[in-house]
Design an enzyme around this catalytic site. Sequence first.
Site, PDB file in Angstrom:
ATOM      1  N   SER A  85       1.582   0.523  -5.720  1.00  0.00           N
ATOM      2  CA  SER A  85       2.888  -0.137  -5.639  1.00  0.00           C
ATOM      3  C   SER A  85       2.968  -1.216  -4.567  1.00  0.00           C
ATOM      4  CB  SER A  85       3.987   0.903  -5.384  1.00  0.00           C
ATOM      5  OG  SER A  85       3.743   1.632  -4.188  1.00  0.00           O
ATOM      6  N   ASP A 375      12.901   1.674   1.008  1.00  0.00           N
ATOM      7  CA  ASP A 375      13.246   3.007   0.532  1.00  0.00           C
ATOM      8  C   ASP A 375      12.471   4.003   1.391  1.00  0.00           C
ATOM      9  OD1 ASP A 375      10.638   2.962  -0.468  1.00  0.00           O
ATOM     10  OD2 ASP A 375      11.251   2.592  -2.540  1.00  0.00           O
ATOM     11  N   HIS A 378       8.453   2.614   0.835  1.00  0.00           N
ATOM     12  CA  HIS A 378       7.959   1.237   0.886  1.00  0.00           C
ATOM     13  C   HIS A 378       8.635   0.407   1.972  1.00  0.00           C
ATOM     14  CE1 HIS A 378       7.435   2.640  -3.333  1.00  0.00           C
ATOM     15  NE2 HIS A 378       6.234   2.128  -3.153  1.00  0.00           N
TER      16      HIS A 378
END
Length: 402
Positions: A85, A375, A378
């Site tokens: 990600s 979040d 991340h």
Amino acid sequence: MLQDRVSGSLSSSKISRCVLFLSLFCFFLLTMHASANRLQRVPNPGPSPAPEPKPCPSPGPNPAPATTKRTHNTTFPAIFAFGDSILDTGNNDYILTLIKANFLPYGMNFPDKVPTGRFCNGKIPSDFIADYIGVKPVVPAYLRPGLTQEDLLTGVSFASGGSGYDPLTPIVVSAIPMSKQLTYFQEYIEKVKGFVGKEKAEHIISKGLAIVVAGSDDLANTYYGEHLEEFLYDIDTYTSFMASSAASFAMQLYESGAKKIGFIGVSPIGCIPIQRTTRGGLKRKCADELNFAAQLFNSKLSTSLNELAKTMKNTTLVYIDIYSSFNDMIQNPKKYGFDEIDRGCCGTGLLELGPLCNKYTSLLCKNVSSFMFWDSYHPTERAYKILSQKFVENDMGPFYDN
């Protein structure tokens, strides 16, 4: 000691399952809400993919210092991103998985507040690096429909949120395995050959910059989170397996024609908000066990790549340390202008991730630029910008020499 360890592991596993259940529930609510909205609208031929963000300054009253400027590029014709990600610019939007970020507030700081599937409020490292080395302002996802010839010729991201060096890691969350990312890369090469011919395509691939970021999900989720490998391997054996898998991926990139390859190590994952919450006790301290595992893997990855590089002709293959820079930001937040380093901006910042971070149930912090994390997993765009600047300023030298 063993009883305490097992008890702690079971407790963390229960919390992880609870988070997964809440994610599934929120995903169901979001899906129902979206379906209801579609029923109220005039039918159309089908959803169009969100447009890629236009280049723009980073938002917020306290932007990261712009010490790195985009320069005219005469060295890198393209950039290729692989991994998880950290570099996924939207591939997960087009596969069947819960690990998505194609809804607000993700992407809230892009022009028109368009979420593109990046796990952040704005740009991510693949975008910043591409911009800083003069390739292009943002890197599109390979699976994104409607990519132009120019999009493809200057590089794309094959990364998928939730993937890792352990083949089991992407299976658990239905992400794109590293092996499949390599297949896409080879498919991509054939497309480029069709555009510009074999000789020019080989030049683009060999002179393009290939960046790989993975390993965090292997350690945080597969090994310590769900304990799927912990009963088969001790951490020393598992990190050796990860490093071997990474080296194998590097060799396959090389055999595909890539000659400038950088592997970015794992950050202090024990200090990300969700690990502080699930493993840090009442005081939410960093999880030392995960940080130790990250450093152990990084050491083995560096050694493996250094040895492998000796066998590759006319190739730059390097390990890039991110642990030190990331840890310095955590230990000295004021130095970088951060006020919050132990929780994310979205919601409580303790557990919110993916579907749990949404515009219907999650309030946002007042000043995202003062937060290191977006979040619970991340970093924010601003944190990514600082890390990317450090990478370009301190680690790009070998790639220019080849």
